[in-house]
Design an enzyme around this catalytic site. Structure first.
Site, PDB file in Angstrom:
ATOM      1  N   ARG A 647       0.818  -1.215   0.000  1.00 36.06           N
ATOM      2  CA  ARG A 647       0.000   0.000   0.000  1.00 36.06           C
ATOM      3  C   ARG A 647       0.849   1.261   0.000  1.00 36.06           C
ATOM      4  O   ARG A 647       0.336   2.361  -0.191  1.00 36.06           O
ATOM      5  CB  ARG A 647      -0.924  -0.022   1.217  1.00 36.06           C
ATOM      6  N   GLU A 670      13.737  -8.834  -4.958  1.00 40.23           N
ATOM      7  CA  GLU A 670      13.901  -7.804  -5.996  1.00 40.23           C
ATOM      8  C   GLU A 670      12.958  -6.661  -5.642  1.00 40.23           C
ATOM      9  O   GLU A 670      11.764  -6.719  -5.926  1.00 40.23           O
ATOM     10  CB  GLU A 670      13.585  -8.376  -7.375  1.00 40.23           C
ATOM     11  N   LYS A 710      21.794 -22.518  -9.580  1.00 36.81           N
ATOM     12  CA  LYS A 710      22.652 -21.338  -9.477  1.00 36.81           C
ATOM     13  C   LYS A 710      22.504 -20.590  -8.163  1.00 36.81           C
ATOM     14  O   LYS A 710      23.371 -19.809  -7.795  1.00 36.81           O
ATOM     15  CB  LYS A 710      22.331 -20.375 -10.637  1.00 36.81           C
TER      16      LYS A 710
END
Length: 742
Positions: A647, A670, A710
């Site tokens: 929000r 991210e 990875k």
């Protein structure tokens, strides 16, 4: 915990010494690589430092290669040991001669957390006592030191020369109101007292990133806490002065040139060093013994280490090591005699290695051995058991649990209580002692097994360097992360207990109207799909799902999610870097020794506890979860942001919200600010949620067994590894074959 009670032979001593030499060289190699990132900023002025640093790395690689060749070609254990001792001296020279030209990194923020936990542990909640954490300096020397920095006070001879050249220093000092009086006194050749309120401690640069060496800082801090006159007065007055007479006799008997004034000066200096050793052991636990052993092993070669030099301010290292071992054994308060004996066996084996290297024979030093007993008895009276801080206590059950977890590659910030789902913070003494126990057993064995194929020419040398660096960096990061999370865990857990007590005193109301029988029934069901909190708790109790740390499980696990907290490490991308992302022509400077550092597009940033990082509108950063997650092979997960942050316009993942079944590691976040205002983020705040899905059956190839995984086992965020995908390598080979310019 691994039992190592048997005595080592020369071949085993040689292999242990090989491990110490190669690991030290790898640490130097990794330290230089990380240091270069300090100057890898866009637009930074290029200097010779980067070039010198790369040459130092090549020098270290040659050193490692030659050490391994000599070890392989010389089968006699005694000759191997002699060669490795020379290699120790070469490493010392590299550290003291070449690192001065390598960019200097900041000290790890976790080291401040460690000292906070140690130095503030004895304070009562309403205490007014002020405690200052000394500044920490990365030194090019190979000694651990305490420094008193007398602001405005210079050495007399230097000051007189400066005054003769123009009196600039005098004018500057007198113009400063804070230091003018002290400067005037010193200029007039009056005594200048040491100021203990403005001080710092130092460790060798390569050791600042190694948490196992941090207990040595407690010895140096002990110099600031030491009341020299009181300790000396107590020593002289003890048992009507008989103790002092006996100690003087021991010094005189071992001296070449006995002089009354020199003997007392030397005796006092020795006593103070041993007092500070005791201060470290009492406050940091037995890990202080291992830390000092490591300091002696890599100290200036043969400098006061095995023999006593006339008028030396330091006791021989074997003398201190033996005293440290005695104090550490007394400090161990374990309920399990077998565990205590095993730790003592570890200490004895380390001492055996040191005695082998420096040819120490205690029997030929009977006078100093008698002095050692005098010091030990006096110091034990200086540090009575009832005054020992509880934060340095070690539980054998906790230690076994921690060593087992770190052997599995898990961070070890917390231990489980009788209720598996409920975790409690491990203290720094337990964490670092577990680190040392792991280092001198499983880790050492694995390290040497990684080297073994090189002797048979089964592994490329550059691959060997990468593998060994990964092991060293992983071990250090795991301990650093554990120490920092232990502080977060303690603070957050204490608040959670306070809130729980408040809720209990107000009375709680059951909203479901059900009984525990329903809970047991659900737990026994072969559940498939989105898991509720009951099923999540069942997986946690069975230890097939690991969440480390799990702070305040009753509130962190609710509904169908586990709340996840923000970690301390961030990747900040530079906005003034121009260019494009080309997968077939991507400069991975962090992996290539010959990479162009000017191409760096981001920098790492560590944020200390209770400090913040601000993310502006439109800004994108990488972060990671505080928690380390280990999923069972038949459970996948999905990460989402909390609505409270959504929000505000904060996004915590970019489509990559799936966590494969069998994954283990910290989750990379991210983070993007899609709002109109800057948002401050604090490490430790609950920023994300994780929901779990039980699969109908485990995949044929869980994430941990996939080829080319990875991001497995990461302890912090990781920049994209998309450019290491096998398709990219195939495209690059094809473009070179057909001479296509990508």
């Amino acid at each position: 915990m691994i039992d190592i009670s048997e005595k080592m032979n020369d071949e085993q001593r040689a292999s242990v010494l090989l491990f110490e030499v190669i690991e030290r060289a790898i640490r130097l190699h990794s330290h230089v690589d990380r240091s270069c990132k300090v100057v890898s900023r866009p637009g930074a002025r290029r200097t010779a430092q980067v070039r010198i640093s790369r040459e130092v790395q090549k020098l270290l690689e040659r050193h490692i290669n030659e050490s391994l060749k000599r070890y392989r070609d010389v089968p006699a254990p005694e000759h191997r040991i002699a060669n490795l001792i020379n290699d120790l001296e070469s490493l010392a020279e590299i550290h003291t001669r070449f690192l001065v030209a390598v960019p200097r990194p900041h000290e790890p923020i976790e080291i401040i957390s460690y000292l906070r936990q140690i130095l503030f542990s004895h304070l009562e909640p309403d205490s007014d006592e002020e405690i200052t954490i000394p500044d920490i300096f990365a030194s090019e020397t190979l000694g651990d030191q305490a420094h008193w920095l007398n602001r405005g006070v210079l050495d007399a001879s230097v000051l007189e020369e400066t005054i003769e050249r123009g009196r600039e220093v005098r004018q500057f000092m007198l113009a400063n109101e804070d230091i003018g009086d002290k400067a005037e006194d010193f200029i007039n050749k009056k005594s200048a007292p040491r100021r203990k309120d403005f001080n710092y401690v130092s460790l060798p640069r390569v050791d600042l990133g190694n948490p196992c060496r941090w207990p040595s800082l407690l010895h140096e801090i002990g110099h600031f806490r030491l009341d020299e006159e009181k300790v000396w007065t107590d020593f002289c007055a003890d048992r009507d002065g008989v103790q002092l007479v006996a100690a003087r006799k021991c010094i005189e008997s071992s001296s070449v040139d006995a002089d009354g004034g020199t003997i007392d000066h030397e005796l006092r200096s020795w006593l103070y060093e041993c007092w500070c050793d005791a201060y470290a052991v009492v406050n940091a636990g037995p890990s202080a013994y291992f830390a000092q052993f490591h300091a002696f092993l890599f100290g200036s070669p043969r400098n006061y280490l095995s023999t006593r030099e006339q008028g030396s301010l330091y006791p021989p290292a074997w003398f201190r090591l033996r005293l440290l071992m005695s104090l550490s054994e007394a400090r161990l308060q374990l309920e399990d005699d077998a565990a205590r004996a095993n730790i003592c066996a570890h200490m004895s084996r380390e001492k055996d290695i040191f005695y082998t290297i420096f040819d120490v024979d205690e029997r030929s030093r009977s006078e100093l051995f008698e002095l050692l007993h005098i010091f030990r008895d006096f110091i034990r009276r200086q540090f009575p058991r009832e005054n020992w801080p509880s934060t340095a206590n070690v539980s054998s059950e906790a230690l076994n649990h921690l060593v087992d977890d770190i052997g599995k590659g898990l961070p070890i910030p917390a231990i489980s209580s009788s209720d598996i789902r409920t975790q409690q913070a491990a203290n720094p003494a337990e964490i670092l002692l577990a680190g040392w126990m792991h280092r001198s057993s499983t880790y050492r064995k694995d390290f040497l097994e990684t080297i073994a194929p090189w002797f048979e020419k089964m592994v490329d040398f550059s691959d060997l360097i990468r593998q060994l660096r990964a092991k060293v960096d992983r071990a250090d990061e795991s301990l650093k992360r554990s120490l920092q999370m232990a502080e977060w865990f303690k603070i957050l857990d204490e608040r959670a207990k306070q809130d729980a007590a408040s809720s209990k005193s107000l009375g709680s109301v059951s909203l479901d109207g059900g009984s525990d029988d329903k809970v047991d029934e659900v737990r026994s069901t072969d559940f498939v799909g989105l898991l509720p909190d009951i099923q999540i708790n069942a997986l946690l109790e069975k230890r097939v799902l690991r969440v480390i740390p799990l702070i305040d499980a009753d509130r962190q696990v609710s509904g169908s999610v586990i709340d996840l907290r923000l970690g301390h490490n961030f990747e900040i991308f530079f906005s003034n870097v121009h260019g494009q992302v080309d997968p077939l022509n991507y400069s991975r400077t962090s992996e290539s020794l010959d990479g162009d550092l000017s191409d760096a597009d981001s920098m790492e940033m560590d944020v200390d506890f209770l400090k913040s990082i601000s993310i502006g509108p439109g800004q994108f950063i990488l972060a990671h979860t505080l928690e380390y997650i280990k999923l069972p092979p038949d459970v996948a997960a999905q990460i989402e942001g909390r609505s409270s942050f959504a929000r505000l316009g904060l996004q915590i993942h970019m489509t990559a919200n799936l966590v494969e079944a069998g994954f283990d590691g910290c989750l990379t976040l991210e983070i993007a600010n899609c709002g109109n205002f800057p948002i401050k983020l604090y490490p430790g705040m609950r920023i994300a949620q994780l929901r779990f899905f039980k699969l109908m059956r485990a995949p044929r190839t869980p994430y941990g067994r996939m080829s080319g995984t990875k991001y497995r086992g990461m302890l912090s965020h990781n920049k994209t590894q998309q450019f290491s995908d096998w398709e990219i390598a195939a495209f690059q080979e094809a473009s070179q074959k057909f001479k296509i310019n990508p």
